[in-house]
Design an enzyme around this catalytic site. Structure first.
Site, mmCIF file in Angstrom:
data_model
loop_
_atom_site.group_PDB
_atom_site.id
_atom_site.type_symbol
_atom_site.label_atom_id
_atom_site.label_comp_id
_atom_site.label_asym_id
_atom_site.label_seq_id
_atom_site.Cartn_x
_atom_site.Cartn_y
_atom_site.Cartn_z
ATOM 1 C CE LYS A 176 -51.942 -9.283 10.861
ATOM 2 N NZ LYS A 176 -51.403 -8.325 11.840
ATOM 3 N NE ARG A 183 -55.296 -8.763 13.793
ATOM 4 C CZ ARG A 183 -55.635 -9.952 13.314
ATOM 5 N NH1 ARG A 183 -56.851 -10.137 12.801
ATOM 6 N NH2 ARG A 183 -54.765 -10.934 13.298
ATOM 7 N N GLY A 202 -44.301 -9.585 13.471
ATOM 8 C CA GLY A 202 -43.933 -8.915 14.716
ATOM 9 C C GLY A 202 -43.264 -7.564 14.548
ATOM 10 C CG MET A 245 -45.078 -2.689 11.014
ATOM 11 S SD MET A 245 -45.847 -2.467 9.439
ATOM 12 C CE MET A 245 -46.440 -4.079 9.104
ATOM 13 N NE ARG A 273 -48.132 -15.399 9.272
ATOM 14 C CZ ARG A 273 -47.815 -14.576 10.256
ATOM 15 N NH1 ARG A 273 -47.960 -13.276 10.109
ATOM 16 N NH2 ARG A 273 -47.350 -15.021 11.393
ATOM 17 C CG HIS A 329 -39.306 -12.057 17.665
ATOM 18 N ND1 HIS A 329 -37.946 -11.906 17.708
ATOM 19 C CD2 HIS A 329 -39.760 -11.224 16.700
ATOM 20 C CE1 HIS A 329 -37.593 -10.997 16.834
ATOM 21 N NE2 HIS A 329 -38.673 -10.559 16.199
ATOM 22 N NE ARG A 352 -11.385 -18.315 -10.196
ATOM 23 C CZ ARG A 352 -12.463 -18.843 -9.635
ATOM 24 N NH1 ARG A 352 -12.416 -20.081 -9.157
ATOM 25 N NH2 ARG A 352 -13.563 -18.150 -9.526
ATOM 26 N NE ARG A 370 -8.976 -17.456 -15.339
ATOM 27 C CZ ARG A 370 -9.441 -16.739 -14.319
ATOM 28 N NH1 ARG A 370 -10.466 -15.942 -14.487
ATOM 29 N NH2 ARG A 370 -8.886 -16.831 -13.138
ATOM 30 C CD GLU A 386 -11.793 -11.605 -17.775
ATOM 31 O OE1 GLU A 386 -12.064 -11.666 -16.569
ATOM 32 O OE2 GLU A 386 -10.945 -12.327 -18.325
ATOM 33 C CB SER A 446 -16.953 -17.964 -20.395
ATOM 34 O OG SER A 446 -17.349 -18.087 -19.054
ATOM 35 N N GLY A 450 -17.091 -13.136 -17.727
ATOM 36 C CA GLY A 450 -16.452 -13.055 -16.420
ATOM 37 C C GLY A 450 -16.983 -11.808 -15.745
ATOM 38 C CB THR A 451 -20.320 -11.048 -14.374
ATOM 39 O OG1 THR A 451 -20.421 -12.236 -13.598
ATOM 40 C CG2 THR A 451 -21.051 -11.228 -15.687
ATOM 41 C CG ASN A 452 -16.518 -12.157 -10.137
ATOM 42 O OD1 ASN A 452 -17.731 -12.050 -10.006
ATOM 43 N ND2 ASN A 452 -15.844 -13.208 -9.719
ATOM 44 C CG ASP A 453 -11.681 -9.145 -13.668
ATOM 45 O OD1 ASP A 453 -11.360 -8.211 -12.902
ATOM 46 O OD2 ASP A 453 -11.062 -10.226 -13.737
ATOM 47 C CB CYS A 469 -17.437 -18.529 -15.482
ATOM 48 S SG CYS A 469 -16.257 -17.337 -16.121
ATOM 49 C CE1 TYR A 484 -20.736 -21.887 -18.799
ATOM 50 C CE2 TYR A 484 -21.071 -22.341 -21.141
ATOM 51 C CZ TYR A 484 -20.262 -21.898 -20.101
ATOM 52 O OH TYR A 484 -18.993 -21.467 -20.359
HETATM 53 P P1 ADP Z 1 -49.212 -9.727 14.319
HETATM 54 O O1 ADP Z 1 -49.088 -9.085 12.997
HETATM 55 O O2 ADP Z 1 -48.140 -9.352 15.255
HETATM 56 O O3 ADP Z 1 -49.496 -11.192 14.233
HETATM 57 P P2 ADP Z 1 -52.035 -9.384 14.875
HETATM 58 O O4 ADP Z 1 -52.719 -8.219 14.306
HETATM 59 O O5 ADP Z 1 -52.251 -10.665 14.159
HETATM 60 O O6 ADP Z 1 -50.495 -9.035 14.979
HETATM 61 O O7 ADP Z 1 -52.512 -9.470 16.369
HETATM 62 C C1 ADP Z 1 -51.752 -9.825 17.491
HETATM 63 C C2 ADP Z 1 -52.509 -10.884 18.298
HETATM 64 O O8 ADP Z 1 -53.779 -10.447 18.692
HETATM 65 C C3 ADP Z 1 -52.721 -12.135 17.493
HETATM 66 O O9 ADP Z 1 -52.498 -13.248 18.295
HETATM 67 C C4 ADP Z 1 -54.163 -12.076 17.105
HETATM 68 O O10 ADP Z 1 -54.707 -13.346 16.959
HETATM 69 C C5 ADP Z 1 -54.785 -11.310 18.260
HETATM 70 N N1 ADP Z 1 -55.947 -10.566 17.807
HETATM 71 C C6 ADP Z 1 -55.975 -9.630 16.845
HETATM 72 N N2 ADP Z 1 -57.220 -9.169 16.630
HETATM 73 C C7 ADP Z 1 -58.012 -9.831 17.478
HETATM 74 C C8 ADP Z 1 -59.426 -9.805 17.722
HETATM 75 N N3 ADP Z 1 -60.231 -9.018 17.038
HETATM 76 N N4 ADP Z 1 -59.898 -10.609 18.683
HETATM 77 C C9 ADP Z 1 -59.078 -11.421 19.374
HETATM 78 N N5 ADP Z 1 -57.748 -11.490 19.203
HETATM 79 C C10 ADP Z 1 -57.219 -10.708 18.255
HETATM 80 MG MG MG Z 2 -50.887 -12.181 13.621
HETATM 81 MG MG MG Z 3 -47.918 -7.244 16.055
#
Ligand code: ADP
Ligand code: MG
Ligand code: MG
Length: 844
Positions: free
Chosen positions: A22, A91, A100, A102, A314, A430, A536, A592, A705, A724, A726-729, A792, A812
């Site tokens: 980020k 953030r 989602g 953290m 991203r 999510h 086989r 084989r 093997e 060849s 035979g990496t299982n054995d 194999c 191969y």
């Molecule tokens: P996640 O990693 O879960 O996507 P984010 O850090 O991107 O978490 O933030 C969660 C939500 O809050 C996202 O929708 C993001 O766009 C919004 N958000 C984060 N920082 C700001 C900000 N400075 N102003 C407005 N919205 C924000």
């Molecule tokens: Mg985000």
């Molecule tokens: Mg988050």
């Protein structure tokens, strides 16, 4: 001293590893001139130092203060000001995206005084702060807040939230902005180590010691009324790869509402009508971002009073089908090269395309429709919570996890389930995002579904369903069906062929398949196999009509009796081989010779008819069959068995050649050789027998093997045209692990407890087994520079192991037919890596 904090417009050496995904995105966007709110990033170094010390490392607090002061100057606002203060979001953002997993806290810096009597959006922001801060920093149960939320009376909601905060923590909600910020940063650092984040990392093979960066970003407000809003958009459709803006928009809302699936958003096109100027600018901006990154982007944005801000960009997670289509299109558009296209597809993800679909000829009633959030079809029994899904999954049941919506705490249940169905949330909820990453079928936002978790019941368009009832979901169409529906294996589409065609041009290693039947051989060929690396012959002995004859052979009192039985088996074997040779016309086929657990062919002692039979069964029983009369040990003791097989092979090859004019490339392989003398005798037997039959070309070689075979490969190579692995054995014998006694037992413990990082039966143990292979390659080639080398074992279809085989210089890899496409791609990526083009995967 290196710095712990960087402004978005300040260059930092450490890139993504230091700033997190980020952070690097915000910095790059800022430097490109894309509208991004001002802010700074606290590095992953700081997080690692925090985790080690359990506290801020020396200097960090001061650095944060300095950057905060600079942010105040840039924005013209003061942090903690009782009137119109500077507000920030805090953030999380690791180097590898963990959607989602953290925490993020919005609106930090707000307090009673600044909020009092404020506009609606200020009050709304304050209640969000108390809620997110309470949940994240003080671990208050989210339900406490959601139960007390009244959107129509925000002052009342704020009072209620503050009361809850005090009840839960014994303290008033902190009014000091710096205290809020300090504790928020700590909480985000600590969210790296929540159980759900750890589970996610384990599932996705992400190291535990990376840590997360923390981004402090000036708040912009999408919840300021009708001319404001927030959304998520992709530059191409993440399900299909189709070009064109794709996303969701929520008017008058803050970002988390979209991500959390709390309100069901509108399609992004709605923004064009509501906020035409911002929309135009948005479309233009994200086009620039795609061109800059030369990859499909996933973007978070907010519009405050008509003004656009980008909050995150991203590389978009995408389905395998979308990855292929986008890669092909981007090559056509001149955005990337073929090499880059090949390097970007995650071989393991191709598996998705090889997922089952609903049989188009099946007739069924669609009970309800939701969003087609992640493709593939699945049938299974309904479960309503993640723990049950995990438990039932362990018991081997196929289950579908049915939820109102999923949260990051459901991750273990999603891993265990065949598919996921939710009542709520959009294509970027999510459930949808995580399922796509895992390549699991998912139908999301199915409004006709209601779920009562406590009663463990659901209703689908009025039909009552309970735990254990079977449903089928089709994540490609969004259909939900009550009961089981016939599924069919998928086929390879044009984009798939195109990318694999490019991969074929780039790879050095050939890819063969392990196939024992003409049907498997044909399938393998369809998937692009360039021969059979392992056929086989055991199963040919298992067929129902042959088993009695095989038993006769095993029970035979002397050689004559044995030969009589073998004579009856020969025509069967010959026709088996003919079928396979024809399916593989023009390509090499490695057969084989019998590598039997002989006792598996025998009746049990109780079934034995007489004393002679009983004593024979006893004589064949072994204390440790894995190390008993196996492979060539049997062929040497009872040469007439291998003699029969060689005869059948040569006759079949001659017959196919005469019939089709295409002579098969026959490779006769002897199993479990450890000594040169074993192979010397068997080679002699093979040649003598073949000469009696027909003038057909063939090679004689051996499986490698056993550790001894690796170490004495120079001697063994004197008798072999090919090796060849035979990496299982080889894994079993090198590690001293019996697979059946390891998996699900001590090996499971080893993996959980971190004694081993990976299951050596899935991913080649490169430093141990791999070293033995390297010795064998080196010594084998010393004797015979052009000896043919292949693998194999099941590792031949596992991307990391394929890469290793390339480095070893094997000719191969051979794997199961369904893994052939994946191996073709992995082999190309191995060749690319050698020339400096590293594989990057954004699939899952
Ligand atoms: P996640 O990693 O879960 O996507 P984010 O850090 O991107 O978490 O933030 C969660 C939500 O809050 C996202 O929708 C993001 O766009 C919004 N958000 C984060 N920082 C700001 C900000 N400075 N102003 C407005 N919205 C924000
Ligand atoms: Mg985000
Ligand atoms: Mg988050």
């Amino acid at each position: 001293m290196a710095s712990y904090v960087y402004d978005f417009d300040e260059p930092a050496e450490g890139g993504r590893d230091l700033l997190g995904g980020k952070g690097i995105g915000l910095a790059e966007m800022t430097q490109l001139g894309v509208p991004v709110p001002a802010g700074f990033t606290i590095t992953t170094d700081a997080c690692r130092a925090y985790m080690e010390l359990g506290d801020f490392p020396p200097g960090l607090a001061e650095e944060v203060d300095e950057h905060l002061a600079r942010l105040e100057r840039t924005t013209g606002k003061r942090f903690g000001d009782p009137k119109d203060p500077l507000l920030v979001s805090v953030r999380s953002g690791a180097a590898i995206s963990m959607p989602g997993m953290m925490d993020t806290i919005l609106n930090v810096g707000l307090g009673d005084e600044a909020a009092a009597g404020g506009e609606r959006f200020v009050l709304d922001s304050y209640r969000r702060l108390i809620q997110m801060y309470g949940e994240t920093v003080d671990h208050i149960d989210p339900h406490r807040f959601s139960d007390a939320l009244d959107e129509d009376d925000l002052p009342k909601t704020i009072d209620a939230f503050k009361r809850i905060y005090k009840e839960e923590t014994g303290r008033d909600f902190p009014q000091d902005a710096k205290e809020q910020l300090g504790r928020a940063v700590r909480a985000v650092f600590e969210s790296w180590n929540t159980p759900r984040a750890q589970r996610y990392r384990r599932h996705h093979d992400i190291p535990d010691d990376l840590g997360t960066a923390v981004n402090v970003v000036q708040m912009v407000f999408g919840n300021k009324g009708e001319r404001s809003g927030t959304g998520v958009a992709f530059t191409r459709d993440p399900s299909t790869g189709e070009a064109g803006l794709y996303g969701e928009f929520l008017a008058d809302a803050q970002g988390e509402d979209v991500v959390a699936g709390i309100r069901t958003p509108e399609k992004i096109e709605a923004m064009r009508e509501r906020l035409p100027e911002a929309f135009e600018q948005f479309v233009e901006t994200i086009r620039r971002l795609e061109e800059h990154y030369r990859d499909m982007q996933d973007i978070e944005f907010t519009v405050e009073d008509g003004k656009l801000y980008l909050l995150q960009t991203r590389s978009a997670k995408r389905t395998a089908a979308a990855a292929l289509k986008a890669a092909v299109d981007m090559v056509d558009e001149g955005l990337i090269t073929r090499e880059e296209a090949v390097a970007r597809i995650d071989p393991a993800q191709l598996d998705q395309l090889l997922h089952p679909r609903i049989d188009p000829d099946a007739s069924y009633d669609v009970a309800a429709k939701g969003l087609n959030a992640s493709p593939g079809a699945a049938s299974g029994q309904i479960v309503f919570d993640a723990d049950t899904a995990e438990q039932r999954g362990k018991d081997g049941d196929a289950v579908i996890l049915v939820r109102w919506e999923t949260t990051p705490d459901d991750i273990h249940g999603m891993i265990a389930a065949q598919g996921i169905l939710t009542a709520h949330g959009g294509m970027t909820s999510h459930a949808a995002v995580v399922a796509r990453g895992m390549g699991k079928p998912c139908v999301a936002g199915c409004e006709a579904l209601s779920v009562d978790v406590d009663a463990k019941t659901a209703a689908l368009n009025g039909t009552k369903l309970g735990e254990g009832d079977v449903i089928t979901i089709d994540g490609g169409t969004g259909e939900v069906i009550i009961g089981e529906v016939a599924l069919i294996p998928p086929e390879i589409n044009e984009d798939f062929e195109t990318v694999l065609g490019w991969a074929d041009d780039l790879r050095r290693m050939k890819v063969r398949a392990n196939a024992d039947t003409p049907e498997d051989a044909a399938k393998a060929r369809e998937f692009g196999a360039q021969g059979i690396g392992l056929c086989r012959t055991e199963h040919m002995f298992m067929a129902e009509d042959r088993l009695p004859v095989v038993r006769e052979m095993i029970m035979a009192g002397d050689e004559d009796e044995r030969r009589a039985a073998l004579d009856k088996l020969l025509p069967h074997q010959q026709s088996d081989f003919e079928g396979i040779f024809e399916a593989m016309a023009g390509l090499p086929v490695t057969i084989r010779l019998l590598d039997p657990p002989l006792h598996e062919f025998l009746p049990s002692l109780e079934e034995a008819r007489d004393d002679r039979m009983r004593s024979r069964i006893r004589a064949l029983q072994e204390a440790n069959p894995m190390l008993g009369t196996r492979g060539c040990r049997l062929g040497l003791q009872w040469p007439e068995i291998y003699e029969m097989q060689v005869r059948a092979i040569i006759r079949a090859a001659a017959a196919v050649r005469d019939r089709t004019g295409d002579a098969p490339l026959v490779e006769i392989m002897h199993p479990l050789v450890g000594f040169q003398e074993e192979l010397r005798r068997l080679r002699e037997l093979t040649i003598a027998t073949a000469e009696e039959e027909a003038d057909v070309e063939y090679l004689v070689g051996t499986m490698i093997e056993l550790p001894r075979a690796c170490i004495r490969a120079d001697e063994i190579a004197e008798e072999a045209d090919f090796f060849s692995f035979g990496t299982n054995d080889l894994t079993q014998t090198a590690l001293g692990f019996s697979r059946d006694d390891a998996e699900g037992k001590f090996l499971t413990y080893y993996l959980q407890d971190g004694v081993l990082e990976r299951n050596p039966f899935e991913t080649l143990d490169q430093s141990g087994v791999g070293d033995l292979m390297a010795i064998a390659v080196e010594r084998g080639r010393e004797t015979k520079p052009d000896i043919k080398l292949g693998i194999c074992g099941e590792h031949g279809g596992e991307p990391m192991s394929v890469r290793f085989c390339h480095t070893l210089g094997l000719d191969y890899v051979s794997c199961s037919p369904y893994r052939v496409p994946l191996a073709r791609l992995a082999a190309a990526q191995a060749a690319l890596a050698e020339s400096g083009v590293e594989a990057v995967s954004v699939g899952g």
